[in-house]
Design an enzyme around this catalytic site. Structure first.
Site, PDB file in Angstrom:
ATOM      1  N   ARG A   1       0.813  -1.230   0.000  1.00  0.00           N
ATOM      2  CA  ARG A   1       0.000   0.000   0.000  1.00  0.00           C
ATOM      3  C   ARG A   1       0.839   1.269   0.000  1.00  0.00           C
ATOM      4  NH1 ARG A   1      -2.674  -3.184   3.647  1.00  0.00           N
ATOM      5  NH2 ARG A   1      -4.464  -4.235   2.728  1.00  0.00           N
TER       6      ARG A   1
ATOM      7  N   LYS B   1       2.070  11.603 -11.054  1.00  0.00           N
ATOM      8  CA  LYS B   1       1.143  10.721 -11.787  1.00  0.00           C
ATOM      9  C   LYS B   1       1.914   9.468 -12.169  1.00  0.00           C
ATOM     10  CE  LYS B   1      -2.203  13.837 -13.945  1.00  0.00           C
ATOM     11  NZ  LYS B   1      -2.770  14.323 -15.225  1.00  0.00           N
TER      12      LYS B   1
ATOM     13  N   GLU C   1       7.249  18.719 -25.274  1.00  0.00           N
ATOM     14  CA  GLU C   1       6.778  19.170 -23.958  1.00  0.00           C
ATOM     15  C   GLU C   1       7.452  20.488 -23.572  1.00  0.00           C
ATOM     16  OE1 GLU C   1       4.263  17.617 -22.707  1.00  0.00           O
ATOM     17  OE2 GLU C   1       4.371  15.651 -23.679  1.00  0.00           O
TER      18      GLU C   1
ATOM     19  N   LYS D   1       6.115  23.333 -14.235  1.00  0.00           N
ATOM     20  CA  LYS D   1       5.299  22.167 -13.882  1.00  0.00           C
ATOM     21  C   LYS D   1       5.077  22.119 -12.366  1.00  0.00           C
ATOM     22  CE  LYS D   1       3.901  17.567 -14.451  1.00  0.00           C
ATOM     23  NZ  LYS D   1       3.895  16.325 -15.199  1.00  0.00           N
TER      24      LYS D   1
ATOM     25  N   GLU E   1      -5.617  17.569 -10.260  1.00  0.00           N
ATOM     26  CA  GLU E   1      -6.339  18.014 -11.452  1.00  0.00           C
ATOM     27  C   GLU E   1      -7.839  18.101 -11.195  1.00  0.00           C
ATOM     28  OE1 GLU E   1      -4.510  16.274 -14.948  1.00  0.00           O
ATOM     29  OE2 GLU E   1      -6.276  16.737 -16.133  1.00  0.00           O
TER      30      GLU E   1
ATOM     31  N   ARG F   1      -4.145  22.061 -13.327  1.00  0.00           N
ATOM     32  CA  ARG F   1      -3.219  21.089 -13.905  1.00  0.00           C
ATOM     33  C   ARG F   1      -3.608  20.689 -15.329  1.00  0.00           C
ATOM     34  NH1 ARG F   1      -0.218  16.125 -10.687  1.00  0.00           N
ATOM     35  NH2 ARG F   1       0.959  15.445 -12.484  1.00  0.00           N
TER      36      ARG F   1
ATOM     37  N   ASN G   1      -2.194  19.888 -20.395  1.00  0.00           N
ATOM     38  CA  ASN G   1      -2.616  19.034 -21.502  1.00  0.00           C
ATOM     39  C   ASN G   1      -2.734  19.790 -22.820  1.00  0.00           C
ATOM     40  OD1 ASN G   1      -2.830  16.721 -19.892  1.00  0.00           O
ATOM     41  ND2 ASN G   1      -4.839  17.384 -19.159  1.00  0.00           N
TER      42      ASN G   1
ATOM     43  N   HIS H   1      -2.685  17.977 -26.063  1.00  0.00           N
ATOM     44  CA  HIS H   1      -2.762  16.540 -25.780  1.00  0.00           C
ATOM     45  C   HIS H   1      -4.086  15.907 -26.192  1.00  0.00           C
ATOM     46  CE1 HIS H   1       0.998  17.281 -23.833  1.00  0.00           C
ATOM     47  NE2 HIS H   1       1.089  16.056 -23.363  1.00  0.00           N
TER      48      HIS H   1
ATOM     49  N   HIS I   1      -3.258  12.849 -28.314  1.00  0.00           N
ATOM     50  CA  HIS I   1      -3.618  11.484 -27.886  1.00  0.00           C
ATOM     51  C   HIS I   1      -4.480  10.804 -28.936  1.00  0.00           C
ATOM     52  CE1 HIS I   1      -2.902  12.391 -23.347  1.00  0.00           C
ATOM     53  NE2 HIS I   1      -1.819  11.947 -23.936  1.00  0.00           N
TER      54      HIS I   1
ATOM     55  N   HIS J   1       5.172   9.558 -28.584  1.00  0.00           N
ATOM     56  CA  HIS J   1       4.235  10.440 -27.881  1.00  0.00           C
ATOM     57  C   HIS J   1       4.524  11.912 -28.231  1.00  0.00           C
ATOM     58  CE1 HIS J   1       1.756  11.982 -24.615  1.00  0.00           C
ATOM     59  NE2 HIS J   1       2.800  12.661 -24.163  1.00  0.00           N
TER      60      HIS J   1
HETATM   61  P1  NAD Z   1      10.618   5.850 -22.679  1.00  0.00           P
HETATM   62  O1  NAD Z   1      10.666   5.722 -21.229  1.00  0.00           O
HETATM   63  O2  NAD Z   1      10.064   4.714 -23.478  1.00  0.00           O
HETATM   64  O3  NAD Z   1      12.075   6.179 -23.228  1.00  0.00           O
HETATM   65  C1  NAD Z   1      12.269   6.349 -24.606  1.00  0.00           C
HETATM   66  C2  NAD Z   1      13.402   5.453 -25.116  1.00  0.00           C
HETATM   67  O4  NAD Z   1      14.643   6.024 -24.766  1.00  0.00           O
HETATM   68  C3  NAD Z   1      13.403   4.041 -24.548  1.00  0.00           C
HETATM   69  O5  NAD Z   1      13.784   3.165 -25.575  1.00  0.00           O
HETATM   70  C4  NAD Z   1      14.495   4.109 -23.477  1.00  0.00           C
HETATM   71  O6  NAD Z   1      15.078   2.857 -23.256  1.00  0.00           O
HETATM   72  C5  NAD Z   1      15.464   5.047 -24.112  1.00  0.00           C
HETATM   73  N1  NAD Z   1      16.281   5.822 -23.170  1.00  0.00           N
HETATM   74  C6  NAD Z   1      15.871   6.463 -22.055  1.00  0.00           C
HETATM   75  N2  NAD Z   1      16.854   7.198 -21.541  1.00  0.00           N
HETATM   76  C7  NAD Z   1      17.929   7.004 -22.323  1.00  0.00           C
HETATM   77  C8  NAD Z   1      19.256   7.497 -22.299  1.00  0.00           C
HETATM   78  N3  NAD Z   1      19.648   8.401 -21.400  1.00  0.00           N
HETATM   79  N4  NAD Z   1      20.112   7.052 -23.237  1.00  0.00           N
HETATM   80  C9  NAD Z   1      19.712   6.175 -24.189  1.00  0.00           C
HETATM   81  N5  NAD Z   1      18.468   5.707 -24.290  1.00  0.00           N
HETATM   82  C10 NAD Z   1      17.584   6.114 -23.362  1.00  0.00           C
HETATM   83  O7  NAD Z   1       9.770   7.136 -23.156  1.00  0.00           O
HETATM   84  P2  NAD Z   1       9.575   8.618 -22.598  1.00  0.00           P
HETATM   85  O8  NAD Z   1       9.320   9.431 -23.797  1.00  0.00           O
HETATM   86  O9  NAD Z   1      10.625   9.019 -21.649  1.00  0.00           O
HETATM   87  O10 NAD Z   1       8.234   8.487 -21.743  1.00  0.00           O
HETATM   88  C11 NAD Z   1       7.018   8.191 -22.362  1.00  0.00           C
HETATM   89  C12 NAD Z   1       6.067   7.709 -21.301  1.00  0.00           C
HETATM   90  O11 NAD Z   1       5.895   8.746 -20.326  1.00  0.00           O
HETATM   91  C13 NAD Z   1       4.681   7.380 -21.814  1.00  0.00           C
HETATM   92  O12 NAD Z   1       4.308   6.125 -21.318  1.00  0.00           O
HETATM   93  C14 NAD Z   1       3.792   8.457 -21.246  1.00  0.00           C
HETATM   94  O13 NAD Z   1       2.484   8.001 -20.979  1.00  0.00           O
HETATM   95  C15 NAD Z   1       4.516   8.804 -19.971  1.00  0.00           C
HETATM   96  N6  NAD Z   1       4.257  10.140 -19.455  1.00  0.00           N
HETATM   97  C16 NAD Z   1       3.916  10.266 -18.146  1.00  0.00           C
HETATM   98  C17 NAD Z   1       3.673  11.506 -17.602  1.00  0.00           C
HETATM   99  C18 NAD Z   1       3.360  11.640 -16.139  1.00  0.00           C
HETATM  100  O14 NAD Z   1       3.018  12.743 -15.691  1.00  0.00           O
HETATM  101  N7  NAD Z   1       3.494  10.598 -15.378  1.00  0.00           N
HETATM  102  C19 NAD Z   1       3.791  12.662 -18.392  1.00  0.00           C
HETATM  103  C20 NAD Z   1       4.141  12.516 -19.731  1.00  0.00           C
HETATM  104  C21 NAD Z   1       4.373  11.238 -20.252  1.00  0.00           C
END
Ligand code: NAD
Length: 361
Positions: A119, A141, A183, A222, A232, A239, A243, A246, A250, A263
């Site tokens: 938990r 999030k 972003e 942020k 939100e 918050r 978006n 987005h 999306h 993304h």
């Molecule tokens: P990701 O985590 O898939 O990373 C992208 C790629 O880069 C992967 O192949 C990873 O292995 C590689 N990688 C990461 N760091 C690296 C580095 N330093 N050197 C070499 N390779 C590296 O993708 P992302 O774009 O970071 O995140 C996307 C995700 O984030 C989505 O699932 C999205 O829903 C989520 N997200 C969450 C929030 C939130 O508020 N929680 C906000 C925006 C997006």
């Protein structure tokens, strides 16, 4: 030099620490936890484990590590189960700690596992993509995807601290850096006209001298928005302003099939569509829209879909968006570059026209 910024959330407040490598700071944090008798485990993905092979033994001394496959597919119920089983196998108790080292996928998955296991246990984030540094690692999030859609299961679970070490971006593929820029540009468009103008003058890349200052500025924005509306729930603004682009983005991501666009690429197109919507509502000029599109393009991101996409499918996706309230999709609209509002009464015809202008048929 390490700089700190606090995300102000009363008893859930935490520091964002900025620096080039932060290896010593992370090692000291781990040593402190260990000397307090707390077990510490690390979650990362296979790309990171290979690309930053030296970082792990240097920073996470004495921490068992779980390495999962890289990619969005990892934010699944199956891998979520794998992480929970790993925590149990490592005999992590209520005092145990998980450190998520990776992009948004690892942060979201690790954060949700930390929220659910016993938990809730403490977790730390070490974001390694530009997107994770400026967005997903801040704000609490967490979650995973279901077959029915992205991020459908999750929790709000704030980290204890976030270590933002910009030198980790050196190994990030260019396409991923560009995706993170969507972003960054978004923050300028929604909140900070000066940041927008600065990026217009000097497009950002991984070698830019201004990289750490820009990352920090995005985190400040942020952190401020999250502090004012953590969950939100604000009826207007709050918050949800984060978006911007987005709702359109999306829909593009989903209709194209996840993985076709990164993304950030879908958000680039979504930001162009949001600019057009803001223009149609009488807030932006054509010249503003052109500036925004030029900015997105200058950062190697698309402003139109690559293949024509069915308008009906995109509008259906908008209707199913998580942000729909009382049956009305909510759009974020710019009243000028640098200021935004939420708007629930956008006519379908107007949203359709925006989709057509970015390549829907
Ligand atoms: P990701 O985590 O898939 O990373 C992208 C790629 O880069 C992967 O192949 C990873 O292995 C590689 N990688 C990461 N760091 C690296 C580095 N330093 N050197 C070499 N390779 C590296 O993708 P992302 O774009 O970071 O995140 C996307 C995700 O984030 C989505 O699932 C999205 O829903 C989520 N997200 C969450 C929030 C939130 O508020 N929680 C906000 C925006 C997006």
């Amino acid at each position: 030099m390490v700089e700190n910024l606090t995300v102000q959330l009363a008893e859930r407040s935490y520091a964002l620490s900025f620096g080039a490598t932060l290896v010593e700071e992370i090692r000291a944090m781990v040593a402190d936890l260990h000397s307090a008798g707390r077990k510490v485990v690390v979650l990362t993905d296979a790309n990171l484990a290979a690309e930053q092979a030296d970082f792990f033994p240097e920073a996470f001394v004495g921490c068992p590590r779980l390495v999962v496959e890289a990619g969005e597919g990892t934010k699944s119920l199956t891998v979520f189960g794998t992480v929970l089983d790993f925590l149990a196998a490592q005999k992590i108790d209520r005092g145990g700690v998980l450190i998520a080292v990776g992009g948004g996928v690892i942060g979201d998955l690790g954060g949700f596992a930390a929220a659910a296991y016993l938990r809730g246990i403490d977790f730390y984030q070490v974001p390694t993509t530009l997107l994770a540094m400026v967005d997903s690692s801040v704000g609490g999030k967490t979650g995973i995807n279901l077959a029915a859609g992205k991020n459908l299961v999750g929790a709000f679970h704030q980290p204890q601290q976030v270590f933002i070490a910009t030198s980790l971006l050196q190994s990030l593929p260019e396409r991923e850096f560009a995706a993170g820029m969507a972003e960054v540009i978004k923050y300028g468009m929604l909140y900070d006209a000066a940041l927008f103008a600065e990026l217009e003058q000097n497009p950002l890349n991984v070698q830019s001298d201004s990289l750490s200052a820009v990352v920090r500025r995005c985190c400040e924005i942020k952190a401020k928005i999250v502090a004012e509306d953590e969950r939100e729930t604000a009826k207007e603004g709050g918050r949800a302003l984060l978006n911007l682009g987005h709702t359109f983005g999306h829909a593009i991501e989903q209709v194209a099939g996840y993985g076709v666009y990164l993304h950030g690429e879908a958000i680039g197109i979504g930001l162009a569509a949001a600019a057009r919507l803001s223009q149609k509502l009488g807030h932006l000029t054509e010249a503003d829209v052109q500036r925004i599109e030029a900015m997105i393009t200058a950062h190697q991101l698309p402003v139109r879909v690559r293949e024509p996409m069915a308008l009906d499918d995109l509008m259906n996706a908008v209707a199913l968006d998580k942000k729909v309230r009382a049956g009305l999709p909510r759009f974020v609209v710019m009243t000028a570059i640098g200021t935004t509002i939420t708007k629930s009464d956008v006519e379908s015809a107007m949203a359709e026209a925006c989709f057509r202008e970015i390549g829907a048929v």
